[in-house]
Design an enzyme around this catalytic site. Structure first.
Site, mmCIF file in Angstrom:
data_model
loop_
_atom_site.group_PDB
_atom_site.id
_atom_site.type_symbol
_atom_site.label_atom_id
_atom_site.label_comp_id
_atom_site.label_asym_id
_atom_site.label_seq_id
_atom_site.Cartn_x
_atom_site.Cartn_y
_atom_site.Cartn_z
ATOM 1 N N GLU A 1 10.628 5.433 5.185
ATOM 2 C CA GLU A 1 12.055 5.338 5.516
ATOM 3 C C GLU A 1 12.379 4.042 6.233
ATOM 4 O O GLU A 1 13.437 3.459 6.032
ATOM 5 C CB GLU A 1 12.430 6.533 6.392
ATOM 6 C CG GLU A 1 13.903 6.575 6.756
ATOM 7 C CD GLU A 1 14.236 7.782 7.613
ATOM 8 O OE1 GLU A 1 15.410 7.899 7.991
ATOM 9 O OE2 GLU A 1 13.337 8.584 7.902
ATOM 10 N N SER B 1 7.560 -0.761 4.966
ATOM 11 C CA SER B 1 6.445 -0.662 4.036
ATOM 12 C C SER B 1 5.145 -1.005 4.752
ATOM 13 O O SER B 1 5.144 -1.577 5.844
ATOM 14 C CB SER B 1 6.653 -1.619 2.854
ATOM 15 O OG SER B 1 6.737 -2.948 3.312
ATOM 16 N N LYS C 1 5.275 2.778 1.178
ATOM 17 C CA LYS C 1 6.510 2.504 1.892
ATOM 18 C C LYS C 1 7.153 3.814 2.311
ATOM 19 O O LYS C 1 6.892 4.869 1.734
ATOM 20 C CB LYS C 1 7.484 1.676 1.055
ATOM 21 C CG LYS C 1 8.001 2.353 -0.205
ATOM 22 C CD LYS C 1 8.991 1.427 -0.903
ATOM 23 C CE LYS C 1 9.560 2.093 -2.147
ATOM 24 N NZ LYS C 1 10.569 1.257 -2.811
ATOM 25 N N ARG D 1 -1.453 13.886 6.378
ATOM 26 C CA ARG D 1 -0.920 12.634 5.822
ATOM 27 C C ARG D 1 -0.895 11.520 6.865
ATOM 28 O O ARG D 1 -0.823 10.347 6.515
ATOM 29 C CB ARG D 1 0.500 12.871 5.299
ATOM 30 C CG ARG D 1 1.485 13.288 6.368
ATOM 31 C CD ARG D 1 2.889 13.543 5.840
ATOM 32 N NE ARG D 1 3.755 14.060 6.905
ATOM 33 C CZ ARG D 1 3.827 15.329 7.254
ATOM 34 N NH1 ARG D 1 3.109 16.232 6.596
ATOM 35 N NH2 ARG D 1 4.618 15.718 8.235
ATOM 36 N N ASP E 1 4.001 14.603 15.119
ATOM 37 C CA ASP E 1 3.972 14.517 13.657
ATOM 38 C C ASP E 1 2.527 14.561 13.168
ATOM 39 O O ASP E 1 2.162 13.851 12.230
ATOM 40 C CB ASP E 1 4.657 13.225 13.199
ATOM 41 C CG ASP E 1 5.037 13.278 11.712
ATOM 42 O OD1 ASP E 1 4.924 14.366 11.112
ATOM 43 O OD2 ASP E 1 5.425 12.246 11.159
ATOM 44 N N LEU F 1 0.821 -1.213 0.000
ATOM 45 C CA LEU F 1 0.000 0.000 0.000
ATOM 46 C C LEU F 1 0.855 1.262 0.000
ATOM 47 O O LEU F 1 0.415 2.310 -0.447
ATOM 48 C CB LEU F 1 -0.921 -0.001 1.227
ATOM 49 C CG LEU F 1 -1.910 -1.169 1.325
ATOM 50 C CD1 LEU F 1 -2.643 -1.114 2.653
ATOM 51 C CD2 LEU F 1 -2.895 -1.148 0.175
#
Length: 870
Positions: free
Chosen positions: A500, A503, A498, A631, A627, A496
């Site tokens: 750093e 994945s 990936k 996204r 964070d 779906l």
């Protein structure tokens, strides 16, 4: 399908990277006057999405202002800028790209700071024996030239200035001493790094001795202690065997590095001790403390002997000799008895002792029995088969056997007598009948045999991987133990996405009731092999274990993927499958997808409410996300937003803040002002990020601060600038998000307060809300006097006509915070800008009003710049 996918994946990457992967532009040498700007650039061709790393003097540069520009397909250019060059910026720069384990480098370039000399060869540390002579080297260049070098050793000047490069001969020292060199030209003097002359001594004993064992082999691993300023050449491993008293084994001397050694041929299920010392050119270190370990069990090496039986009408009794400890190779679990009756194998029997009693002796007549010893590792070889017969039958068989033996012996005697007579009769003709005498009377003798019964000792299957095999700390193991899911219940599907560290793959999880659940699985990269990397990955799962909220993604479990001939399994974090993916992509698709669609204001506010509720729950758990962005928010099939991706999260155990201690990749445009300045993160810094996320939602996925570089964000914010009001964003929504960006953290609203504000907004929206005029505080009455009333109709003002004072003041502010507020905002009279109302300590409006010079909306909004890699 899986094999074809990987073949195509490898071929695509091979074709795009191996043929024609090259730097088309290399950085150029620059000579810059101190304080001026320098800019280096390089370009690479042959990769679709390269990650170009800038290097300086052999070390990676961590920069937040690096950007990428697409020159054409698979052709990228990047720059590195230094706004104000200082002497420490002088040095050698180049670009690097890593591709499938191979590092490709550009040509290097020098930044030369015009003025005082810079060093091309600085003195390096020296390790030597007492009194032994050695040389020191120093080299520096201009411009301008010439450059001269002066040496200082132990605080004492050595001679006078001499031309660069310079080599200083030292006759020897008896103690550690510091040294450096000065480089002088017409512009001034530069001082090199300070080096140290070390005196070589004996090394310290090794530390962190660990044992990694597989079957009969063990790998001993250790870390060298202080090396004594001299390279270690060999290490000595001492082992002892301790079944009751210690037996010293022969020493092993191994060459280092690496600091590990595999020892084979050890006995199973045996206690051993090991210790290590290491040698340098001075001598040997002390031994490390003894480390004890036990080798694992194995299958028994021998079959039980002296297998006998007693048969009566009532029962069959079996007996055999117990195995010796050396033969057993472990702890005895049971003796396994297998038997065969009428050519058919019967159900095996297990007995704890070396004797067995079975009722109904008659049913075992003519049965054959064998016995084997079993440990945790499996069962050993079988004994010779024993035929079960009554004693009377055995006696009759013995008597008949004796009769047949007598007959055979009689025949043999008669035959031998006949042969002897024949020899005597033909004695004279022996010479001529030689061949006949020794010729066989018939054809070749046929020898037949029956093979002994064979046995097969099969090793047991490898056990399921456990958390104990990961090498992570005990606290993290305890948190994850009850969410460990066997790997056999997972079936991985297509990828779906990936990042750093690994994945995300679609997968199917088989549940206890036999049903199958569609899930998403985060898989750590297969080339990560250290326990510390695995521990970092599993910390996110540990945070999520205790999360139970509809707007926070729920952990389903953790699984461990076994790898052949690899010590550590790969951890996999199992999460719910989110049908609509991440919120940022969903918002972008609404604007830029093949089939754009309209999102109602009511739905956008609902997205904000979901995120705020999830963050309020996390803050109540003392979790700082660090964070938060669109996204990292996921949309499930019911269009509910769940806060996700806790890779940067931290749990606060004391106090109310977390200080970032190391350099890492951070989302600059979502980070609060104090976090950019001091690396301090609090729940209030998450509130700042929530305001940026609100802006993303209202801007339908645009990148924040369009047109502003990452490197310029701090200066942009410290002047009081903030994100502009997106088109079609109601003022009351922008009011809420703007309140999240106060430079004083305590003046930002809490998530609980944000939820109340958004719920009130949402309740006032109909499915298709009509635009209505908004009411604002009118800071000037008709006669120019302050008016605290609300104006409507003709009394209302447009966005561009509002006036602002110093923004973001709140109740309870300290005086020094107000001072900083004035500095960080640039003061309203000096800057103006996009500010909200000022509420004083008593709830009144403070400050002198002033019209915003910039206004709250712009005719032309900067769209996202795809060429910039954030």
């Amino acid at each position: 399908m899986g094999i074809k996918f990987w073949i195509i994946f490898i071929l695509v990457h091979y074709s795009e990277g191996v043929h024609g992967l090259k730097f088309t532009k290399n950085p150029a040498n620059l000579t810059v006057t101190q304080g001026n700007m320098a800019r280096l650039g390089c370009a690479i061709e042959g990769l679709s999405e390269p990650e170009i790393v800038w290097m300086k003097d052999g070390e990676k540069l961590y920069s937040t202002d690096q950007m990428y520009i697409t020159l054409e397909a698979h052709h990228w250019e990047t720059f590195h800028s230094v706004k104000s060059v200082q002497q420490q910026d002088a040095g050698k720069y180049w670009c690097e790209v890593e591709y499938y384990g191979t590092v490709i480098s550009s040509e290097p370039a020098w930044i030369t700071v015009e003025g005082v000399p810079h060093f091309t060869k600085e003195p390096e540390d020296v390790a030597t024996f007492p009194g032994a002579p050695f040389n020191l080297t120093c080299a520096a260049v201009g411009p301008p030239e010439p450059v001269e070098v002066l040496w200082w050793l132990g605080g004492v000047q050595e001679g006078d200035f001499r031309p660069s490069p310079s080599v200083l001969f030292v006759r020897g020292v008896n103690d550690s001493v510091k040294f450096y060199c000065e480089a002088k030209n017409a512009r001034g003097i530069s001082i090199s790094r300070t080096g140290t002359v070390h005196i070589k001594v004996l090394p310290d004993s090794p530390t962190h001795v660990n044992i990694d064992q597989v079957a009969h082999n063990v790998t001993v691993m250790w870390r060298p202690g202080f090396t004594g300023h001299s390279d270690l050449s060999t290490c000595t491993i001492q082992m002892s065997k301790s079944p009751g008293r210690k037996v010293k084994l022969p020493e092993l001397q191994v060459t280092v590095p690496p600091f590990q050694h595999t020892i084979d041929g050890l006995n199973s299920h045996t206690n051993y001790s090991v210790r290590i010392r290491c040698d340098n050119e001075v001598g040997s270190s002390p031994f490390s403390p003894w480390i004890e370990f036990e080798t694992p069990e194995a299958v028994p090496a021998a079959a039980p002997k002296n297998f006998t039986f007693e048969l009566t009408e009532q029962q069959l009794s079996l007996k055999w000799a117990a195995l010796e400890e050396e033969e057993l190779n472990g702890r005895l679990l049971a003796y396994k008895v297998q038997w065969n009756l009428g050519g058919e194998s019967q159900e095996p029997l297990l007995f704890k002792e070396n004797i067995a009693h079975m009722s109904g002796g008659g049913r075992f007549f003519n049965a054959t029995f064998q016995v084997s010893a079993c440990t945790m590792a499996g069962c050993g070889p079988w004994s010779q088969p024993v035929l079960i017969m009554p004693a009377s039958v055995m006696q009759a068989q013995t008597q008949r056997g004796h009769m047949w033996v007598g007959l055979i012996l009689g025949l043999l005697v008669a035959t031998m007598v006949g042969l002897l007579l024949t020899v005597l009769v033909h004695r004279r003709g022996k010479e001529t009948q030689f061949g006949t005498v020794f010729k066989p009377p018939g054809g070749e003798t046929v020898v037949s045999f029956t093979a002994a019964r064979s046995f097969n000792r099969q090793c047991p299957e490898l056990p399921e991987s456990t958390l104990d095999s990961l090498g992570i700390n005990d606290e993290l193991k305890a948190k994850l133990r009850d969410v460990l899911i066997p790997e056999r219940l997972l079936t991985l599907g297509h990828m779906l996405g990936k990042g750093e560290f690994g994945s995300v793959r679609e997968a199917f999880l088989k549940t206890e009731d036999g049903s199958v659940q569609k899930v998403a699985v985060k898989v750590l990269k297969t080339d990560i092999n250290s326990s510390s990397d695995i521990e970092q990955c599993l910390k996110e799962a540990a945070y999520m274990k205790d999360f139970h909220h509809p707007n926070v993604i729920q952990l389903i479990g953790v699984s461990l993927h076994r790898r052949p001939q690899q010590r550590l399994p790969i951890p996999m974090v199992i999460l719910p499958f989110m049908k609509h993916g991440d919120l940022h992509t969903f918002l972008l698709m609404s604007r830029l997808g093949d089939d754009p669609f309209t999102l109602s204001l009511q739905m956008l506010v609902q997205f904000m409410l979901d995120v705020a509720r999830g963050m309020e729950y996390l803050s109540s758990k003392n979790i700082i996300h660090r964070d938060l962005a669109a996204r990292n928010c996921m949309l499930n099939e019911s269009m509910t937003v769940c806060v996700a991706d806790f890779g940067l999260s931290k749990k606060i155990y004391s106090g109310d803040y977390y200080r970032q201690g190391s350099v890492s990749k951070l989302p600059v445009k979502w980070i609060a002002l104090e976090s950019l300045a001091d690396n301090v993160y609090t729940t209030q810094s998450d509130v700042w990020a929530f305001g940026v996320t609100m802006w993303e939602i209202m801007a339908r996925g645009q990148t924040p601060y369009p047109g502003v570089e990452n490197s310029e964000i701090y200066e942009y914010l410290i002047k009081g600038e903030r994100l502009k009001q997106p088109p079609d964003c109601p003022d009351d929504i922008y009011e809420i998000m703007h309140s999240c960006w106060s430079p004083v953290p305590k003046c930002r609203p809490s998530f609980q307060h944000l939820i109340a504000q958004l719920e009130s907004l949402w309740a006032g929206l109909s499915p298709a809300p009509a635009k209505e005029p908004l009411l604002y505080v009118n800071l000037e009455g008709e006669e120019g006097e302050p008016d605290s009333g609300l104006g409507a109709g003709a009394g209302s003002v447009t966005t561009e006509e509002r006036s602002w004072g110093v923004p973001w003041q709140c109740v309870g502010m300290e005086e020094d915070e107000k001072d900083w507020l004035m500095v960080s905002s640039g003061a309203a009279l000096a800057i103006g800008g996009d500010y909200r109302y000022i509420i004083g300590p008593c709830g009144a409006i403070d400050g002198e009003s002033r019209r915003s010079e910039d206004g709250l909306s712009e005719d032309a909004k900067d769209e996202e710049e795809d060429i910039i890699n954030v």
